[in-house]
Write an enzyme that holds these catalytic residues in place. Structure first.
Site: not given
Ligand SMILES: Cc1ncc(C[n+]2csc(CCOP(=O)(O)OP(=O)(O)O)c2C)c(N)n1
Length: 692
Positions: A392, A422-424, A446-447, A449, A451, A453, A493
């Site tokens: 992302e 935007l979809a892990e 990205q974070f 927190d 991960i 999905p 975060h």
């Protein structure tokens, strides 16, 4: 040969227009029909044989494809075996046979033999896979395969090949969010993916009306740009063939993905562990049997006088013998050696014997950690044309929310460095698909927190691929993840994730504490042939104390080799990441009091440098394990347990832990500090250990 004749108008929607009877008619020769019949028959007899083996106690599970043969053979016959790629689901026996799996290979899998090409007896049967046919060994979590097909398709396009990627599932699995994610990505990028949904109207016992809004997968997949939809009678080989032909041709031409919703019948219970009479009315089951695709096919062959009744019977006999012979032969093959059970969790260690580690001393200009990471990515992109980066916001102008990927999309182009959706799960699922296709994805979550999905893709797919395929496949990638607290990032975060993922065999985890290690470990990770979770403490990204002189472009730091950051003889602190600095500061203060503290920085969580851990404990006889993660079942607990088990007799004091409290990390600084470990706590425990 004359073309087949059809009665009445039969039309098949493809969303915009319809396939006509004429286009179906022109699609097939009589030889092809007879071939298809033979393949369908072979799949059916194999299904029956598998059930017989189960009843004899020679196999322990069966999941059958009876009733799904027509659409599967139709799809397989339209692909180029060994050129195109395929992700067939567990009911895909006929597809596998149609693509080129042999009866012997099917039987080896059913009888869990050592030379089973799919999994070597490691997985239950029904997990098709074969490198020569470009079928990555499949898994049991249903729905994960869609995004993997997307990633493989990205690889095909990046290689400039007109390959098609086939992926199948039942209608139930389309309720998984990853189906929608995959349709979105495939449609957005016009990827050459054929999604074949074999709709037998039940997901185990759950009927379609309880599963899918409006009871129709065909209806819910509308609205995606570039996506063609087909609804077809999947028990009719001829119709199925025409639809498959069009979907595959579309993908090959570069016109985009398709969803085929094939109406099929499930002629057996869901699996050998199920009894469908408990939840299906008898009349419905009987109705399904009247639609048996083999009967439909025989009617065509006999009705069109392509085969005589005697020829049908002799074909049936011939196929039955083939299956019996394959099964008898497979029974003579050896079972897996017990000693092999520990093999192939990771690439063999020799894979890395040519790596030259730490061959220079970092001596460039001092660099902050995030820039060291950025430079490592630049250098490795230059070195490896198969390396791709996505995540992302990774593209320029932003270049990542922490700027770790700054400049990369500008320099290497959006074909190689691009924003993901935007979809892990998409990020990791697609990375899986690209990795098996020969690419090296280096993706960003990205974070830490966020991960979660992607957890299914990480734990059940990426980490297990080498093991589950008995080393036939692997999913080597690097997953860069900013983690950790002390930045006032609040609950979402600030999380530490190393303990959760250290619990996943098959995944390596690096966790550098300074710029030189970050660059060297990341470069090693990218060159390795294993999946690596690369944890970056965001609190260290721009810290001056985490800076180091920049290493050169060939500087590699080995996995599984801890660094002694400070030598000491009285107490050991074993730690990693941002906690290294709490340990060093506290050690300095203890030195003023005459206590020499040794600080061990693990650098990688998996593999763990157990030798260094035990050596330091044997040297100092007192140990503090320091981790930013929460306490219960945390990695600090694992370290403590290892020390207790393997160095107990060296201890002069109890093993102590300093960790975060078992709480979410709050935003307000006083609350945040009350949850995360701090230097004062470290100092206090060191004092207690010294006094013990
Ligand atoms: C992610 C996941 N959840 C649950 C299961 C257990 N399970 C296996 S098959 C199945 C039903 C699937 O139904 P459908 O997708 O319609 O395919 P079918 O078996 O009917 O061909 C379920 C719930 C699983 N394998 N994976």
């Amino acid at each position: 040969m004359p073309p087949l004749k059809f009665e009445g108008p039969r039309r098949h929607s493809n969303g915009n227009d319809t396939l006509t009877v004429e286009s179906i008619r022109g699609a097939l020769t009589h030889e092809q029909l007879v071939d298809a019949y033979r393949l369908m028959l072979l799949a059916r007899r194999l299904d029956e044989k598998e059930l017989a083996l189960l009843k004899q106690g020679k196999a322990f599970f069966h999941i059958g494809g009876s009733g799904h043969e027509a659409i599967q053979i139709a799809c397989a016959m339209n692909l180029k075996p060994g050129y195109d790629w395929a992700y067939p689901y567990y009911r895909g026996l006929a597809f596998a046979i149609g693509l080129g799996f042999t009866a012997e290979e099917i039987m080896l899998a059913q009888l869990h033999r050592a030379d089973d090409v799919m999994t070597g007896g490691r997985q239950m049967p029904g997990h098709y896979g074969k490198p020569a046919l470009n079928v990555p060994t499949q898994s049991s979590p249903t729905g994960t395969q869609y995004l993997q097909a997307v990633g493989t398709a990205i690889g095909c396009l990046r290689d400039g090949k007109d390959q098609v990627v086939y992926v199948s599932s039942g209608e139930g699995a389309t309720s998984e969010g990853e189906f929608s994610e995959a349709l979105n990505w495939a449609s957005r990028e016009k990827l050459p993916v054929v999604f074949c949904i074999e709709d037998n109207h039940y997901a185990i016992s759950v009927p379609e009306w309880q599963q899918t809004a409006g009871g129709s997968v065909y209806e819910i997949v509308q609205g995606y740009k570039n996506l063609a939809r087909y609804k077809v009678d999947g028990t009719d080989f001829v119709e199925s063939y025409a639809v498959a032909k069009e979907a595959v041709a579309r993908a090959r031409r570069g016109d985009g993905p398709s969803v085929i919703v094939a109406d099929v019948v499930r002629l057996l219970s869901h699996s050998s562990s199920d009894d469908d009479r408990k939840y299906r009315p008898k009349a419905e089951i009987e109705k399904d049997h009247a639609r048996d695709p083999l009967l439909v096919m025989e009617n065509i062959l006999l009705g069109e006088k392509i085969l005589t009744k005697a020829e049908v019977e002799s074909t049936q006999k011939e196929v039955k013998k083939k299956v019996d012979d394959a099964s008898d032969w497979a029974e003579t093959r050896p079972l897996p050696e017990i000693s092999s059970v520990t093999e192939h969790v990771y690439a063999p260690i020799e894979t890395y014997s040519s790596f030259e580690f730490e061959k220079t001393v970092p001596s460039g200009k001092p660099v902050v950690m995030v820039d060291a990471i950025n430079h490592a990515l630049h250098e490795e992109m230059l070195r490896n044309p198969k390396m791709l980066i996505w995540g992302e916001d990774v593209e320029d102008g932003k270049g990542g929310v922490f700027t770790a990927t700054k400049g990369l999309s500008t320099k290497f182009g959006r074909d190689r460095v691009f924003n993901s959706q935007l979809a892990e799960a998409s990020i990791i699922g697609a990375a899986f698909g690209a990795s098996v296709r020969g690419f090296k994805p280096v993706v960003e979550i990205q974070f830490g927190d966020y991960i979660f999905p992607a957890t299914m893709q990480l734990r059940d797919e990426v980490a297990m691929m080498r093991y589950r395929s008995n080393n036939k496949w692997s999913s080597a990638m690097v997953i860069r993840v900013p983690v950790g607290g002390s930045i006032h990032g609040g609950h979402y975060h600030s999380q530490s994730i190393e303990s959760l993922f250290a619990h996943c065999p098959g995944l390596y985890i690096a966790y550098p504490s300074n710029s030189a290690d970050a660059k060297g470990l990341l470069k090693t990770a990218i060159r390795m042939d294993d999946p690596i979770m690369f944890l970056e403490h965001k609190g260290l990204y721009r810290q001056s104390y985490a800076m180091s002189p920049e290493p050169d472009a060939d500087y590699l730091v080995p996995f599984g080799k801890a660094a002694i950051r400070r030598e000491g003889k009285d107490i050991s602190v074993i730690t990693y990441g941002a906690m290294v600095y709490f340990a060093l500061n506290a050690a300095k203060k203890m030195a003023e009091r005459g206590v020499e503290v040794e600080v061990v920085d693990l650098r990688t969580i998996v593999p763990l440098d157990k030798v260094a851990v035990l050596e330091t404990v044997r040297k100092t006889n007192r140990v503090l394990v320091l981790s930013e993660d929460t306490r219960t079942s945390g990695f600090a607990a694992e370290l403590s347990s290892i020390i207790a088990e393997e160095a107990f007799e060296y201890l002069d004091a109890p093993i102590r832990r300093v960790t975060a409290k078992d709480l979410p990390v709050p935003y307000s600084p006083p609350l945040e500090q009350a949850v995360l470990p701090n230097e004062a706590q470290v100092l206090k425990v060191l004092e207690e250990l010294a006094a013990y």
